[in-house]
Design a protein around this motif. Sequence first.
Motif, PDB file in Angstrom:
ATOM      1  N   LEU A 107     -31.920  17.851  24.069  1.00 31.11           N
ATOM      2  CA  LEU A 107     -33.283  17.569  23.603  1.00 31.11           C
ATOM      3  C   LEU A 107     -34.319  18.179  24.555  1.00 31.11           C
ATOM      4  CD1 LEU A 107     -35.411  16.156  21.841  1.00 31.11           C
ATOM      5  CD2 LEU A 107     -34.952  14.045  23.134  1.00 31.11           C
ATOM      6  N   LYS A 108     -34.087  18.058  25.857  1.00 29.04           N
ATOM      7  CA  LYS A 108     -35.019  18.634  26.842  1.00 29.04           C
ATOM      8  C   LYS A 108     -35.130  20.152  26.670  1.00 29.04           C
ATOM      9  CE  LYS A 108     -34.243  15.125  30.420  1.00 29.04           C
ATOM     10  NZ  LYS A 108     -33.667  14.854  31.769  1.00 29.04           N
ATOM     11  N   ILE A 109     -33.994  20.809  26.459  1.00 28.89           N
ATOM     12  CA  ILE A 109     -33.997  22.262  26.269  1.00 28.89           C
ATOM     13  C   ILE A 109     -34.754  22.644  25.000  1.00 28.89           C
ATOM     14  CG2 ILE A 109     -32.522  24.254  25.750  1.00 28.89           C
ATOM     15  CD1 ILE A 109     -30.399  22.937  27.582  1.00 28.89           C
ATOM     16  N   VAL A 110     -34.485  21.896  23.923  1.00 27.09           N
ATOM     17  CA  VAL A 110     -35.155  22.177  22.644  1.00 27.09           C
ATOM     18  C   VAL A 110     -36.660  22.034  22.783  1.00 27.09           C
ATOM     19  CG1 VAL A 110     -35.493  21.322  20.286  1.00 27.09           C
ATOM     20  CG2 VAL A 110     -33.182  21.586  21.203  1.00 27.09           C
ATOM     21  N   ARG A 111     -37.109  20.959  23.428  1.00 27.16           N
ATOM     22  CA  ARG A 111     -38.561  20.757  23.570  1.00 27.16           C
ATOM     23  C   ARG A 111     -39.187  21.809  24.482  1.00 27.16           C
ATOM     24  NH1 ARG A 111     -38.349  18.986  19.536  1.00 27.16           N
ATOM     25  NH2 ARG A 111     -38.467  16.833  18.819  1.00 27.16           N
ATOM     26  N   GLU A 112     -38.463  22.243  25.477  1.00 23.88           N
ATOM     27  CA  GLU A 112     -39.003  23.250  26.402  1.00 23.88           C
ATOM     28  C   GLU A 112     -39.069  24.632  25.770  1.00 23.88           C
ATOM     29  OE1 GLU A 112     -37.882  25.311  30.713  1.00 23.88           O
ATOM     30  OE2 GLU A 112     -36.865  23.470  30.085  1.00 23.88           O
ATOM     31  N   LYS A 113     -38.025  25.009  25.015  1.00 27.46           N
ATOM     32  CA  LYS A 113     -37.934  26.373  24.507  1.00 27.46           C
ATOM     33  C   LYS A 113     -38.365  26.523  23.046  1.00 27.46           C
ATOM     34  CE  LYS A 113     -34.167  27.999  27.519  1.00 27.46           C
ATOM     35  NZ  LYS A 113     -32.810  28.615  27.536  1.00 27.46           N
ATOM     36  N   TYR A 114     -38.182  25.478  22.242  1.00 27.95           N
ATOM     37  CA  TYR A 114     -38.359  25.644  20.796  1.00 27.95           C
ATOM     38  C   TYR A 114     -39.394  24.699  20.191  1.00 27.95           C
ATOM     39  CZ  TYR A 114     -34.019  28.105  21.760  1.00 27.95           C
ATOM     40  OH  TYR A 114     -33.086  28.950  22.298  1.00 27.95           O
ATOM     41  N   GLY A 115     -40.129  24.020  21.041  1.00 28.66           N
ATOM     42  CA  GLY A 115     -41.252  23.234  20.542  1.00 28.66           C
ATOM     43  C   GLY A 115     -40.862  21.961  19.821  1.00 28.66           C
ATOM     44  N   ASP A 116     -41.499  21.742  18.669  1.00 33.57           N
ATOM     45  CA  ASP A 116     -41.414  20.435  18.008  1.00 33.57           C
ATOM     46  C   ASP A 116     -40.435  20.399  16.835  1.00 33.57           C
ATOM     47  OD1 ASP A 116     -42.816  22.130  16.405  1.00 33.57           O
ATOM     48  OD2 ASP A 116     -44.473  20.770  15.985  1.00 33.57           O
ATOM     49  N   ILE A 117     -39.285  21.124  16.933  1.00 35.20           N
ATOM     50  CA  ILE A 117     -38.271  21.039  15.888  1.00 35.20           C
ATOM     51  C   ILE A 117     -37.834  19.572  15.752  1.00 35.20           C
ATOM     52  CG2 ILE A 117     -35.952  21.727  15.164  1.00 35.20           C
ATOM     53  CD1 ILE A 117     -36.275  24.260  16.805  1.00 35.20           C
ATOM     54  N   PRO A 118     -37.837  19.012  14.547  1.00 39.53           N
ATOM     55  CA  PRO A 118     -37.391  17.619  14.379  1.00 39.53           C
ATOM     56  C   PRO A 118     -36.006  17.408  14.981  1.00 39.53           C
ATOM     57  CG  PRO A 118     -38.441  18.388  12.374  1.00 39.53           C
ATOM     58  CD  PRO A 118     -38.343  19.582  13.280  1.00 39.53           C
ATOM     59  N   PHE A 119     -35.887  16.344  15.783  1.00 39.86           N
ATOM     60  CA  PHE A 119     -34.649  16.081  16.532  1.00 39.86           C
ATOM     61  C   PHE A 119     -34.270  14.622  16.344  1.00 39.86           C
ATOM     62  CE2 PHE A 119     -31.696  15.498  19.903  1.00 39.86           C
ATOM     63  CZ  PHE A 119     -31.263  16.748  20.337  1.00 39.86           C
ATOM     64  N   ILE A 120     -33.026  14.401  15.862  1.00 37.26           N
ATOM     65  CA  ILE A 120     -32.491  13.052  15.676  1.00 37.26           C
ATOM     66  C   ILE A 120     -31.307  12.882  16.618  1.00 37.26           C
ATOM     67  CG2 ILE A 120     -31.378  11.448  14.067  1.00 37.26           C
ATOM     68  CD1 ILE A 120     -32.899  12.858  11.807  1.00 37.26           C
ATOM     69  N   LEU A 121     -31.327  11.792  17.393  1.00 37.71           N
ATOM     70  CA  LEU A 121     -30.282  11.562  18.391  1.00 37.71           C
ATOM     71  C   LEU A 121     -29.397  10.390  17.956  1.00 37.71           C
ATOM     72  CD1 LEU A 121     -29.309  12.467  21.276  1.00 37.71           C
ATOM     73  CD2 LEU A 121     -30.593  10.486  22.125  1.00 37.71           C
TER      74      LEU A 121
ATOM     75  N   ALA B  33     -30.756  11.644   6.066  1.00 35.95           N
ATOM     76  CA  ALA B  33     -31.315  12.647   5.145  1.00 35.95           C
ATOM     77  C   ALA B  33     -32.788  12.382   4.888  1.00 35.95           C
ATOM     78  CB  ALA B  33     -30.531  12.629   3.830  1.00 35.95           C
ATOM     79  N   HIS B  34     -33.122  11.105   4.676  1.00 35.76           N
ATOM     80  CA  HIS B  34     -34.530  10.741   4.440  1.00 35.76           C
ATOM     81  C   HIS B  34     -35.380  11.051   5.672  1.00 35.76           C
ATOM     82  CE1 HIS B  34     -38.023   8.555   3.076  1.00 35.76           C
ATOM     83  NE2 HIS B  34     -37.995   7.829   4.185  1.00 35.76           N
ATOM     84  N   LYS B  35     -34.868  10.725   6.845  1.00 32.41           N
ATOM     85  CA  LYS B  35     -35.627  10.970   8.081  1.00 32.41           C
ATOM     86  C   LYS B  35     -35.810  12.479   8.319  1.00 32.41           C
ATOM     87  CE  LYS B  35     -34.718   6.770  10.773  1.00 32.41           C
ATOM     88  NZ  LYS B  35     -34.478   5.861   9.654  1.00 32.41           N
ATOM     89  N   ILE B  36     -34.787  13.243   8.018  1.00 37.75           N
ATOM     90  CA  ILE B  36     -34.913  14.700   8.178  1.00 37.75           C
ATOM     91  C   ILE B  36     -35.988  15.247   7.243  1.00 37.75           C
ATOM     92  CG2 ILE B  36     -33.759  16.918   7.809  1.00 37.75           C
ATOM     93  CD1 ILE B  36     -31.146  15.583   8.661  1.00 37.75           C
ATOM     94  N   GLU B  37     -35.921  14.844   5.976  1.00 39.75           N
ATOM     95  CA  GLU B  37     -36.909  15.339   5.000  1.00 39.75           C
ATOM     96  C   GLU B  37     -38.320  14.962   5.414  1.00 39.75           C
ATOM     97  OE1 GLU B  37     -34.196  15.283   0.911  1.00 39.75           O
ATOM     98  OE2 GLU B  37     -35.393  13.540   1.479  1.00 39.75           O
ATOM     99  N   THR B  38     -38.492  13.725   5.874  1.00 36.86           N
ATOM    100  CA  THR B  38     -39.820  13.260   6.291  1.00 36.86           C
ATOM    101  C   THR B  38     -40.348  14.063   7.468  1.00 36.86           C
ATOM    102  OG1 THR B  38     -39.336  11.009   5.536  1.00 36.86           O
ATOM    103  CG2 THR B  38     -41.138  11.275   7.115  1.00 36.86           C
ATOM    104  N   SER B  39     -39.515  14.228   8.495  1.00 33.73           N
ATOM    105  CA  SER B  39     -39.965  14.927   9.704  1.00 33.73           C
ATOM    106  C   SER B  39     -40.184  16.417   9.453  1.00 33.73           C
ATOM    107  CB  SER B  39     -38.964  14.720  10.844  1.00 33.73           C
ATOM    108  OG  SER B  39     -37.672  15.122  10.460  1.00 33.73           O
ATOM    109  N   VAL B  40     -39.318  17.034   8.627  1.00 33.06           N
ATOM    110  CA  VAL B  40     -39.479  18.462   8.321  1.00 33.06           C
ATOM    111  C   VAL B  40     -40.742  18.696   7.505  1.00 33.06           C
ATOM    112  CG1 VAL B  40     -38.511  20.394   7.011  1.00 33.06           C
ATOM    113  CG2 VAL B  40     -37.046  19.049   8.517  1.00 33.06           C
ATOM    114  N   GLU B  41     -40.995  17.840   6.500  1.00 28.90           N
ATOM    115  CA  GLU B  41     -42.218  17.977   5.701  1.00 28.90           C
ATOM    116  C   GLU B  41     -43.451  17.806   6.568  1.00 28.90           C
ATOM    117  OE1 GLU B  41     -41.987  15.204   2.506  1.00 28.90           O
ATOM    118  OE2 GLU B  41     -40.357  16.258   1.488  1.00 28.90           O
TER     119      GLU B  41
END
Length: 381
Positions: free
Chosen positions: A65-79, A115-123
């Motif tokens: 997650l730290k790498i994603v936020r540093e290099k790729y910004g605000d891509i929706p991330f679910i842990l 699936a619902h959380k992904i759709e919500t965050s991506v939209e």
Amino acid sequence: MISVLLVDDEPVLVDIGRLFLEKVGNFSVFGCLSAEEAEKLLEKNSYDAIIADYQMPKMNGIDLLKIVREKYGDIPFILFTGRGREDVARDAVNIGADYYIQKGGDPKLQFADIAHKIETSVERRRALIAIKISEQRFYDIINFLPDATFAINTKGTIIAWNREMERITGAPGAQMMGKSGYAHAVPFYGYGRPMIIDLLLRPDPVIESKYRSLIRENGIITAEGALHLPDRTHFFLARASFLYDQNGKPAGAIESLRDITGFKETEEKMSRIIHHLPVGIHLFRIQDDGKLHCHGGNTASGEVFGIEDRCIKGTLIEDLFPGEEGTRICSASILIAKEGGRKEVENVHIIPGTDTKQFNLTIFQSDTEEVAIIYMPVCGA
């Protein structure tokens, strides 16, 4: 199609996750078995969302997650976390995870929730990107406008200050952006005060009365005025209109300033020339009563009618051209004032006192709803 990167060191869970997500939603799921492999995939491909397990060897989900936020910004991330790992969930939220989900329970229900959380965050992310693109286009358009242009929000904070504003005021946009308290007026007046952009958002009849030619029409204010810039006083034609949000409600206002100093100087020179011409010239303008009233004239126009100086401002055109011949001139003048064009009228008899004078008239539109009449004496009359 929403592309999802699913990261888990358990191959069975990766396969189950892919099957469930692609079955319940419009997803294309790519699976990998470690955070290191996920990092390599992210260097080569782009994904709309990432789902990652926390407990993985070598590099865990928080590290990814730290790498994603540093290099790729605000891509929706679910842990994915294990039960009883509130500390991990807290860290995930603080670092920027969109959601955290505890493993366990019915996989079908769990992945339906994912699936619902992904759709919500991506939209949500796509909407924010669209807004940023729209804002950038707005700023790009404003920057390349030839007129000095700036914008404020409903609180009076400057949200745009284009290059031409920078040029004429010497105030850099980087310094002006975000300022409020009528800061946009300081480069012109030396202190904060309302300009017409502020009168659009908060009308003030007292201030509006100080403008010589302020017009309100269809949510737009237009006015002429003199502004004091570092080099000298400039004359501007200012125009302010509302900015609206996606719901059609006012979100602010935008004002453009067109420098008409050269035009005003030329107009003044022409005015001096016209007033000294030996040929009579009158200007008539349509007023609220729908009739043409005298708006001005040169010195020679006074001599045409036997008036000492010039046409008295406000005089009806019918009072200067009585009778049947005058009716034709008045009708033609009103039509030209409204629709444009040009008309020559020969051998018009004008009677100042007891003397009869003959003139050839040229009638033409000099401005919107305004006509000019030139009087040329008929030789030998």
